[in-house]
Design a protein around this motif. Structure first.
Motif, PDB file in Angstrom:
ATOM      1  N   THR A  66      37.114  39.498  44.790  1.00 25.59           N
ATOM      2  CA  THR A  66      37.009  38.454  45.694  1.00 25.59           C
ATOM      3  C   THR A  66      38.568  38.052  46.119  1.00 25.59           C
ATOM      4  O   THR A  66      39.615  38.426  45.281  1.00 25.59           O
ATOM      5  CB  THR A  66      36.644  37.363  45.131  1.00 25.59           C
ATOM      6  N   ASP A  67      38.836  37.126  47.073  1.00 30.89           N
ATOM      7  CA  ASP A  67      40.008  36.909  47.828  1.00 30.89           C
ATOM      8  C   ASP A  67      40.225  35.393  47.423  1.00 30.89           C
ATOM      9  O   ASP A  67      40.797  34.493  48.555  1.00 30.89           O
ATOM     10  CB  ASP A  67      40.213  37.299  49.263  1.00 30.89           C
ATOM     11  N   GLY A  68      39.835  34.842  46.412  1.00 35.82           N
ATOM     12  CA  GLY A  68      39.978  33.302  46.041  1.00 35.82           C
ATOM     13  C   GLY A  68      40.800  33.107  45.031  1.00 35.82           C
ATOM     14  O   GLY A  68      41.472  33.815  44.374  1.00 35.82           O
ATOM     15  N   PRO A  69      41.163  31.671  44.671  1.00 31.52           N
ATOM     16  CA  PRO A  69      41.934  31.287  43.796  1.00 31.52           C
ATOM     17  C   PRO A  69      41.312  31.673  42.360  1.00 31.52           C
ATOM     18  O   PRO A  69      40.182  31.972  42.099  1.00 31.52           O
ATOM     19  CB  PRO A  69      41.865  29.808  43.901  1.00 31.52           C
ATOM     20  N   VAL A 113      52.080  35.971  49.157  1.00 28.72           N
ATOM     21  CA  VAL A 113      52.461  36.799  47.937  1.00 28.72           C
ATOM     22  C   VAL A 113      53.123  36.078  46.955  1.00 28.72           C
ATOM     23  O   VAL A 113      53.112  36.527  45.733  1.00 28.72           O
ATOM     24  CB  VAL A 113      53.044  38.182  48.133  1.00 28.72           C
ATOM     25  N   ASP A 114      53.877  35.018  47.049  1.00 28.51           N
ATOM     26  CA  ASP A 114      54.606  34.097  46.434  1.00 28.51           C
ATOM     27  C   ASP A 114      53.825  33.072  45.704  1.00 28.51           C
ATOM     28  O   ASP A 114      54.178  32.540  44.827  1.00 28.51           O
ATOM     29  CB  ASP A 114      55.882  33.706  46.929  1.00 28.51           C
ATOM     30  N   GLY A 115      52.526  32.917  46.030  1.00 32.50           N
ATOM     31  CA  GLY A 115      51.770  31.811  45.735  1.00 32.50           C
ATOM     32  C   GLY A 115      51.696  30.510  46.566  1.00 32.50           C
ATOM     33  O   GLY A 115      50.881  29.586  46.412  1.00 32.50           O
ATOM     34  N   LYS A 140      48.876  34.044  38.863  1.00 35.67           N
ATOM     35  CA  LYS A 140      47.803  33.412  39.528  1.00 35.67           C
ATOM     36  C   LYS A 140      46.801  34.144  40.356  1.00 35.67           C
ATOM     37  O   LYS A 140      45.549  33.980  40.326  1.00 35.67           O
ATOM     38  CB  LYS A 140      48.150  32.378  40.458  1.00 35.67           C
ATOM     39  N   HIS A 141      47.204  35.415  40.883  1.00 31.15           N
ATOM     40  CA  HIS A 141      46.465  36.185  41.606  1.00 31.15           C
ATOM     41  C   HIS A 141      46.475  37.716  41.307  1.00 31.15           C
ATOM     42  O   HIS A 141      47.599  38.101  41.096  1.00 31.15           O
ATOM     43  CB  HIS A 141      46.677  35.765  43.208  1.00 31.15           C
ATOM     44  N   PHE A 170      50.739  40.735  44.465  1.00 30.75           N
ATOM     45  CA  PHE A 170      50.708  39.318  44.335  1.00 30.75           C
ATOM     46  C   PHE A 170      51.430  39.290  42.950  1.00 30.75           C
ATOM     47  O   PHE A 170      51.359  38.180  42.164  1.00 30.75           O
ATOM     48  CB  PHE A 170      49.337  38.723  44.166  1.00 30.75           C
ATOM     49  N   SER A 171      52.518  40.183  42.682  1.00 29.13           N
ATOM     50  CA  SER A 171      53.129  40.333  41.283  1.00 29.13           C
ATOM     51  C   SER A 171      54.006  39.065  41.288  1.00 29.13           C
ATOM     52  O   SER A 171      54.399  38.553  40.135  1.00 29.13           O
ATOM     53  CB  SER A 171      54.054  41.477  41.236  1.00 29.13           C
TER      54      SER A 171
END
Length: 498
Positions: free
Chosen positions: A372-375, A301-303, A231-232, A225-226
């Motif tokens: 976690t896999d959240g925001p 992966v781009d948000g 954000k992630h 998620f680079s």
């Protein structure tokens, strides 16, 4: 000779290996950690406390000596003819494991430890660890139980096929006993067996599963998620999930395809391409999305955000005619928000310990890496629409299984993968051979994952599935051997073995 004198004589004659064997055979009776059993006398005292051993009930002692083949001691204690016709506390399963251990030599044990290298802790694989101790560690890791002999079958089929056949004979004999006594039969069933069972219960027959190829299993695995402007975080451990899914769904007869590190547009285009194919020669389709998420959607992966309805809508009957009337299965490993599940008191016989207090989603100890896999912030949480609203009422044959409930986080361990995906794979491996339908398997997954905070000591998690299926999804029992190890390219571009 008094009974307690007999017990003392047994204590004096048996060695440490005999003591370990007796404790192993009594594990299901004691229902505790047997590593603390120091001597036969120690074991006998515990059995007396359980009211299964006494002067009036010498049957267990006789049975134990008979199983470990101390026949001379049986004669000297005048127990050779002692046999109960009503009491038999040593389970057939426990006797089976002990009999198998006697026929496993040092070379074969070394090979068994080699095959279990990634599953058991290092101390359980050391040279001085016995076969019975390996079995106990497999049980502790939920790899072996009276209702789950599959992994042991796979290993012995490779290491010593004659013992594998012994397990099959045991399962067959237990199935016959169950039929005679009215106990539920847990033997592996073929798809035709499952269909007949459904008809006997007046249930509609399950979806047809007769095609040579089960269908496409598409896995969207987002790790890097680079490009999401910070954000992630990268999703460490997702390669573990991908490997497990590859292994299990290949075993189930699916053609597994992986889309790595997809942006929002790439996720949608991949689903459009899948919908454009001809699925007429296949039974169903399965789609997995492993990513960060928020309520009602998942991140590229781009948000960019893809709504779950956007994904499922592309496989509706209007857009993909060759999947009409066939199961369309979606599994989403992602958070739906930032909330942490809370513990609530339940009655004493309930599944949750009321003494456990609320905990955070951080690691329970420095050695456990939990993500976690959240925001990354509360501002990323969207509206209050529940998951079920993502499936339009006019659509049929869809099932969507979410790793967690709306607004809540899901847990992923860097070293072991996510709770949801790993539990799903484990339960598919164990329950498909028993003719269990997919919704029942997912219900078992719900129960297992809901209890995982007890083992990890950190977050809680509650998966959720919704369905417009018109009947049961029952995968045929795979005819080929189970695949222990699958080599694949993980999201870092390196070769891994699972």
């Amino acid at each position: 000779m008094e009974f307690r004198e007999k017990l003392l004589m047994v204590d004096q004659v048996l060695n440490s290996d005999d003591t370990k064997a007796l404790a192993f055979l009594c594990k299901d009776i004691l229902k505790c950690d047997i590593s603390s059993v120091e001597s036969p006398i120690d074991l006998f005292q515990r059995l007396e406390e359980k009211d299964v051993l006494s002067e009036d009930q010498p049957y267990l002692l006789a049975d134990l000596l008979r199983v470990i083949e101390h026949f001379q001691l049986l004669r000297e204690l005048d127990l050779n003819s002692t046999m109960s016709t009503t009491v038999n506390p040593i389970t057939p399963y426990r006797k089976l494991l002990y009999e198998l251990s006697k026929d496993i030599g040092q070379k074969e044990l070394k090979n068994i430890k080699f095959l279990l290298n990634k599953d058991l802790k290092h101390s359980a694989l050391e040279l001085n660890v016995s076969t019975l101790e390996v079995f106990l560690e497999m049980e502790r890791m939920d790899l072996l139980s009276s209702s789950n002999l599959l992994r042991l079958e796979q290993i012995l089929k490779d290491v010593r096929p004659v013992l594998w056949k012994q397990i099959l004979q045991f399962k067959d004999s237990q199935g016959k006993i169950a039929q005679e006594t009215g106990v539920v039969d847990h033997r592996p069933r073929s798809s035709s067996d499952a269909s007949r069972r459904g008809k006997d219960q007046t249930d509609p027959p399950p979806y047809p599963m007769k095609a040579q190829q089960r269908g496409i299993c598409c896995i969207v695995n987002n790790f890097d998620f680079s490009r999401s402007s910070g954000k992630h975080k990268n999703r460490e451990g997702t390669d573990i999930d991908e490997g497990s899914l590859r292994r299990v769904f290949t075993w189930l007869g699916f053609q597994v395809e992986v889309v790595q590190d997809a942006t929002r547009d790439q996720m949608l285009s991949s689903m459009r391409e899948l919908a454009s194919r001809d699925h007429s020669g296949m039974d169903c389709v399965a789609c997995f999305v492993l990513s960060h998420g928020l309520k009602g959607g998942v991140y590229g992966v781009d948000g960019g955000v893809v709504g779950l309805e956007e994904l499922t809508d592309l496989l509706h009957g209007v857009r993909c005619a060759s999947l009409r009337g066939k199961p369309k299965l979606f599994f989403i490993q992602a958070c739906q928000g930032n909330k942490k599940e809370q513990a609530v008191p339940v009655p004493a016989n309930g599944p949750v310990n009321p003494k456990v207090h609320d905990q955070t989603d951080g690691p329970s100890s420095p050695g456990v890496n939990i993500q976690t896999d959240g925001p990354s912030s509360p501002g990323d949480i969207c509206s209050d629409a529940v998951v079920a609203s993502e499936l339009l009422p006019s659509t049929a044959d869809f099932l969507t299984a979410m790793a967690t409930t709306p607004s809540h986080v899901s847990v992923r361990l860097e070293e072991k993968g996510s709770w949801f995906i790993q539990s799903l794979c484990q339960n598919l491996e164990q329950l498909v051979p028993h003719g269990q339908d997919l919704v029942s398997i997912l219900t078992k997954v719900n129960g297992d994952v809901s209890q995982m905070f007890k083992r990890i000591g950190g977050c809680r998690q509650m998966p959720q599935h919704s369905s417009s299926l018109r009947t049961r999804v029952v995968f045929p029992v795979p005819e080929g051997p189970f695949i222990h190890k699958v080599t694949f390219n993980d999201s870092l571009g390196e070769e891994s073995t699972v």
